[in-house]
Every structure is written in C-alpha cells, then in structure tokens.
Scaffold this active site. Structure first.
Site, PDB file in Angstrom:
ATOM      1  N   LYS A 141     -11.763   8.677  -1.325  1.00  0.00           N
ATOM      2  CA  LYS A 141     -12.324   9.938  -1.811  1.00  0.00           C
ATOM      3  C   LYS A 141     -12.627   9.848  -3.308  1.00  0.00           C
ATOM      4  O   LYS A 141     -11.815   9.332  -4.089  1.00  0.00           O
ATOM      5  CB  LYS A 141     -11.341  11.079  -1.534  1.00  0.00           C
ATOM      6  CG  LYS A 141     -11.875  12.472  -1.872  1.00  0.00           C
ATOM      7  CD  LYS A 141     -10.883  13.542  -1.447  1.00  0.00           C
ATOM      8  CE  LYS A 141     -11.378  14.928  -1.802  1.00  0.00           C
ATOM      9  NZ  LYS A 141     -10.441  15.995  -1.377  1.00  0.00           N
TER      10      LYS A 141
ATOM     11  N   SER B 114     -12.580  19.755   0.510  1.00  0.00           N
ATOM     12  CA  SER B 114     -13.331  18.839  -0.324  1.00  0.00           C
ATOM     13  C   SER B 114     -13.366  17.407   0.198  1.00  0.00           C
ATOM     14  O   SER B 114     -14.066  16.548  -0.361  1.00  0.00           O
ATOM     15  CB  SER B 114     -12.752  18.842  -1.743  1.00  0.00           C
ATOM     16  OG  SER B 114     -11.393  18.431  -1.744  1.00  0.00           O
TER      17      SER B 114
ATOM     18  N   SER C 177      -8.401  21.186   1.974  1.00  0.00           N
ATOM     19  CA  SER C 177      -9.373  20.102   1.879  1.00  0.00           C
ATOM     20  C   SER C 177      -9.123  18.944   2.838  1.00  0.00           C
ATOM     21  O   SER C 177     -10.017  18.130   3.062  1.00  0.00           O
ATOM     22  CB  SER C 177      -9.415  19.564   0.443  1.00  0.00           C
ATOM     23  OG  SER C 177      -9.875  20.556  -0.444  1.00  0.00           O
TER      24      SER C 177
END
Length: 461
Positions: free
Chosen positions: A77, A152, A176
């Site tokens: 990520k 996210s 997220s």
C-alpha cells in the site's frame, strides 16, 4: 505453464515449496495479469521494471526458502515505505519521494521471501474511503466498472480480487481494511490494536486509532500473513505478544453466539437493500452451528461519533500539521485534509479528554457485551459502491452526510476502541458487492479467523 493466479496464496506457496511452480513462472504470469487487468482497474502503481523483477524471481528459485512468502509477488500500500520505491501517499507533495528503508511490517514480509513488485493505490494520505488521488487517479471496483473500490486500501483489495497479487497489506483507521474488502469480494482484517506494529516515529502514546493488517482471498492466508506482520517492536510501548494463529483455524463452531447489530437501532442510514442482504447472510452462520440473534444498540451512536471525529481530527492534525505549516505543501493538500487539520487544531484539551472518556466508557460496555457473545456483526458499509467520479456520498437513504466520512459511520464502533474485526465477503446482491464486519473482543483475533474459515467453507460448498 498454466498458472491459476486466483487460487489461495497458501496453495501457490505450497506449489513453490514443492517445486511444482517456479518463482520465475509465477512472476511472469503475474506481470501478464497486471498488463491485462491493471490498465482498466488502476490498482497497482509504481510498478517496478519487469527485467529486474524476473531477475529477483530467478534468484528466489536459486536460494533456500526464507518463509512461506518466498518468491511470491507482493504490492505494498502506497502509505507504507519500501526501500528504494516511491511512497507518494497519493499526494503531489510526495510524488518524487523515495523511501530509504522499509517499514517494519514491510521488512517482515520481505524477510519471509516476498518480492515487492510495486505499490497499491490509495486515497491522498489515506483520507476517505474512496481510492482516488491527483498522482495516480482512481481505482475502479472489480465488479462494477465506473464505481468506487472503497478505501483507503482500495488498490490492495482490487489487486487481490483481480488476481494480480495473492496477499496484500493494508491499513485501517476508519474501515480501510474492511470497506474495500467488502466491496471487492475479499477478506480484510483489522487486528487488535498493537498486534501489528507501526513505525516508532512521533508520538506513540496518545489516542492510537489506526493499525496495519492483512488482506487476502482466503482466511487462512489472512492468518498466515498476520503471523508474519505481528509481534511487538521493542522500540514501541504498546505491542502485543503474538503466537501463530494459522495452525488453529479449523474449529468446531457449534454454539458460538453471534450478535447482529444491524443498523444500530436505526442510527446508521442504509441504502436500500444493504440491510436486508446482510441480515439474510448473517443468518447463514446457523448452518455452521452458531446461534445468531439481534442485539439492541449497546451504546449511544451519537456519543461514539462525537468521540471519533474529535480524536480523528486531533490525530490527523498532529500527523499532517507540518505539511499545513509550509505554504508549498499546504497548497497540495486536498480540502478534506485541510478541514481535518484546522478542526483538530481548534480543539481544546478538555474536548479531547471528554472524547477519550467516551471512548473508555464504550470499551467497558463492549467488554460486557462479549460476556454474552463470541462475535458481533455489522455491514462493512452503509451503501453500495457509488460512482467513481463522486468525492463521497452526500446522502444515504435521504439522510444528509455532514462530513466527508460520515457515510462510513458503521465502522466507528470497532475503530474507536481498537477491537479486532474481520471483513468477510458476501455473495453478490443483484451484481452488487457487500461484506460483513465480524467483530471480536480485544485480543480475540483467533476466534474471528475461525469464524472466517467456517464462512469460507460454507460458501465454497
């Protein structure tokens, strides 16, 4: 070699260990899949040079196995650092920043043999549960073209669902790891706070809210990756000791009690069809021998929200404040980030303390609730995936959303007090994806993974 990139990561790992699959063949198949799927989905960003990756895969084939991730491609990520790769955080302010070292969690995955191929897309600074940013653009939902992937960890969820990687890392402050998992048909786990260490930077004492965690297509892969990520860092004060969870996943679930919280007594507006679909699916846990019953709201939703937005703004102001203080970087911040910073800086000490007291009261109330239940359940989102060109839903079921994140209020009970939560995917409803948050008592990560393992078996039957 015909390679099934959609099978569970532990199956791919076993094939590598047995010699039935080479890391080089897996890497080539992975790069081919990315070339085929990523241009439309935009899940993987900062992809490394193919020749370099193939050389690293060949090296993996020629060296002893380091761990169960040995030779497996991994994209990290774009909020976490990988030595030598960009960490843009989706912000123009960091577009050209190259990480000098890998974060603790990333290094642990690399030490277990993972080959990092690039990054996964994220909202700017991870703010907002919709993966778009001015550096790389938006990530599309894997099921619904033109719809959001959530966030996210949206890039990670989509890359998994599309078979571009077999496991992924993510992070979760406000859903997220859970929302994008539910919207893309994969599993995402927010572990008990402290189980996976963050970086030993800045303040490590006041009001922790977020955590890193694993995502995968199978609960066993979640457990295996968590076993790599987890374990205390001696430089940090709140880490948990961790014994391996993966060997203990298979369990008799007969008699486990599951509490269905629904829409929290009407406090959380739900788009039409979400609640009915989730309620129907929760009832299927009885097929595993579990006892499922409805639970009335155990705490005032308004108090939870007030505590949450106070502590969240306080935390965001602390982390992004230095960017706000510099005119050049302030100009690169999106409006919602500026709103959070200014709101956090305007808070009084008494307001922050009051929010912390509410948080403490909720932890005590939740602890009592787990005297009667092994897990609680909520939907992973209050609406179906929305159009990708929206910044956020401004209303749900006719109820105005007064902030850019109010539409994800359903994840707050977990996030506020650091409980473990496993997002499990549901069968599609008229082509629309949704998931359930399985919520456990503090440090009850294993029990959730056992329920997830049962859920996987039930849906694979």
């Amino acid at each position: 070699m015909d390679i099934d990139l959609d099978q569970p990561a532990h199956v791919i790992s076993d094939a590598l260990a047995s010699g039935n699959l080479t890391a080089a063949a897996l890497m080539q198949a992975t790069l081919d899949r990315i070339a085929a799927r990523n241009p439309d989905l935009n899940a993987i960003v900062s992809l490394r040079d193919a020749e370099t990756l193939m050389a690293e895969a060949a090296t993996a084939d020629a060296t002893p196995r380091k761990g169960w991730l040995h030779g497996m491609p991994l994209a990290v990520k774009d909020l976490a650092n990988v030595a030598g790769l960009p960490t843009t955080m989706g912000s123009p302010a960091f577009r050209d920043r190259i990480a000098p070292t890998s974060d603790i969690m990333v290094q642990r995955m690399q030490d277990a043999g993972a080959i990092v191929i690039g990054k996964t897309n994220t909202p700017e600074f991870g703010l907002g549960s919709h993966t778009f940013n001015p550096v790389f653009g938006a990530t599309q939902n894997v099921y619904l073209p033109g719809r959001t992937a959530g966030g996210s960890s949206g890039g990670a969820a989509v890359a998994l669902a599309a078979g571009m990687i077999a496991v992924a890392d993510g992070s979760d402050m406000m859903g997220s790891l859970r929302n994008p998992a539910g919207w893309n048909g994969v599993y995402g786990m927010r572990p008990t706070w402290g189980r996976v260490p963050s970086e030993p930077l800045g303040d490590m004492m006041l009001h922790p809210l977020s955590t890193n965690g694993p995502m995968a297509r199978h609960p066993r892969d979640i457990a295996l990756l968590l076993d790599i990520m987890a374990g205390p860092d001696p430089r940090q004060p709140h880490g948990l000791d961790h014994d391996p969870l993966a060997p203990h996943l298979d369990a008799d679930l007969t008699g486990r009690r599951i509490g269905w919280l629904g829409d929290w007594g009407g406090a959380y507006p739900m788009e039409d069809g979400v609640l009915d679909h989730c309620a129907t699916q929760v009832a299927r846990f009885t097929d595993l021998g579990c006892v499922v019953e409805g639970v009335p709201p155990p705490f005032a939703a308004g108090a939870l929200w007030d505590s949450w937005i106070t502590l969240r703004s306080y935390a965001v102001a602390a982390s992004l404040g230095p960017l706000y203080d510099q005119p050049a970087t302030r100009a690169a911040l999106k409006d919602t980030a500026i709103w959070e910073i200014e709101r956090g800086r305007a808070l009084s000490a008494s307001a922050v303390q009051r929010a912390s007291l509410i948080r403490s009261d909720w932890f005590r109330a939740a602890a009592r609730l787990f005297d009667d239940f092994d897990a609680l359940v909520l939907p992973t989102a209050q609406c179906w995936p929305f159009p990708i060109d929206w910044t956020w839903p401004h209303s749900i079921a006719g109820h105005p959303m007064d902030t850019y994140h109010r539409w994800m209020e359903v994840v707050v009970p977990v996030s506020l007090i650091g409980l473990p939560s496993l997002a499990v995917p549901l069968p599609l409803s008229d082509g629309r994806p949704m998931g359930l948050q399985l919520i456990g008592r503090s440090r009850g990560d294993l029990g959730l993974l056992q329920l997830g393992q049962g859920w996987q078996a039930l849906n694979a039957a």
